[in-house]
Design a protein around this motif. Structure first.
Motif, PDB file in Angstrom:
ATOM      1  N   THR A  77      -7.930  10.093  12.612  1.00 48.40           N
ATOM      2  CA  THR A  77      -9.229  10.300  13.257  1.00 48.40           C
ATOM      3  C   THR A  77     -10.175   9.108  13.144  1.00 48.40           C
ATOM      4  O   THR A  77     -11.352   9.229  13.457  1.00 48.40           O
ATOM      5  N   SER A  79     -11.519   7.940  10.652  1.00 53.72           N
ATOM      6  CA  SER A  79     -12.577   8.234   9.687  1.00 53.72           C
ATOM      7  C   SER A  79     -12.087   8.029   8.254  1.00 53.72           C
ATOM      8  O   SER A  79     -12.818   8.300   7.302  1.00 53.72           O
ATOM      9  N   SER A 110      -4.640   5.354  12.850  1.00 57.89           N
ATOM     10  CA  SER A 110      -5.413   5.407  14.091  1.00 57.89           C
ATOM     11  C   SER A 110      -6.086   4.065  14.321  1.00 57.89           C
ATOM     12  O   SER A 110      -6.249   3.262  13.395  1.00 57.89           O
ATOM     13  N   ALA A 131      -4.453   7.591  18.180  1.00 62.25           N
ATOM     14  CA  ALA A 131      -3.724   7.881  16.942  1.00 62.25           C
ATOM     15  C   ALA A 131      -2.247   7.546  17.137  1.00 62.25           C
ATOM     16  O   ALA A 131      -1.713   7.652  18.242  1.00 62.25           O
TER      17      ALA A 131
END
Length: 240
Positions: A77, A79, A110, A131
């Protein structure tokens, strides 16, 4: 009667000309170049895996882009932990590409990409995220790991790869052994002082696992080395 018809025709013509002129003045000129205050986000983004861990990112060129920002993350993601970032120059070709060797196989990663405009006053684009997962790998495959002496073993893997340590796991106990540049070039390391038991050995690159193998350390009444390899000979010579 003819005069009335003529006057009526002239009047109708004048009205038509006035209306046409009025409408013509109200029509906006054709807009040839639309102006935007933000660059367009990259589209058509793809991630292709080759050689197990190499990712090649491609996307469509963005008009008036000066360059692109590329960021690679652990996880799906964008993150997680930032692994790598780069600036990629804009290209006159219809496609732009960037390749990078990821730290491990069989792992979810990703990437996110945005365009930086070459025009003054135009903001950078929003991020586009893709991704991908690297292919499975085991860098111990094809190389022997074995008990080399009492309470010792030789661990071998593919020479020249990127790694940071060996992690020996026995039950709930995990013991790391850092790898030197010589270990990596040779593709092997001798580990001593091991208690008897069954060990899982992991080849680590930071927190990423690049291979797994096992070795058994046990007491042998009349122990004799069962294998003599070039690696073992070199390791023993280094100890002299």
């Amino acid at each position: 009667m003819k005069k009335i018809i003529i006057y009526t025709g002239l009047l109708a013509g004048l009205v038509t000309m006035v209306l046409f002129t009025s409408c013509k003045e109200e029509i906006d000129p054709v807009v040839e170049d639309l102006e935007f205050n933000r660059a367009f986000s990259p589209v058509g983004v793809e991630a292709i895996i080759s050689n197990t861990t190499t990712v090649t990112l491609t996307w469509s060129s963005v008009k008036n882009a000066d360059h692109y920002l590329v960021e690679l993350y652990d996880g799906a993601t964008a993150s997680g932990t930032l692994i790598h970032s780069a600036e990629v120059p804009a290209s006159e070709e219809s496609q732009v590409g960037y390749s990078y060797v990821m730290p491990a196989g069989d792992t979810q990663f990703s990437a996110r990409i945005k365009a930086i405009s070459s025009l003054s006053g135009v903001e950078e684009s929003k991020w586009t995220i893709v991704a991908f997962k690297t292919d499975p790998e085991n860098l111990f495959q094809g190389y022997d790991t074995y008990m080399s002496a009492m309470n010792a073993c030789i661990v071998q893997w593919e020479p020249g790869v990127t790694a940071t340590s060996l992690l020996l796991v026995s039950g709930a106990t995990e013991t790391p052994y850092n790898l030197t540049s010589e270990d990596l070039a040779l593709g092997g390391k001798q580990i001593t002082g091991l208690a008897n038991g069954i060990y899982e050995i992991r080849l680590m690159n930071g927190n990423f696992v690049r291979g797994r193998t096992n070795v058994v350390i046990e007491v042998m009444c009349c122990w004799a080395p069962v294998k003599i390899s070039r690696l073992r000979w070199m390791l023993f010579r280094q100890e002299e």
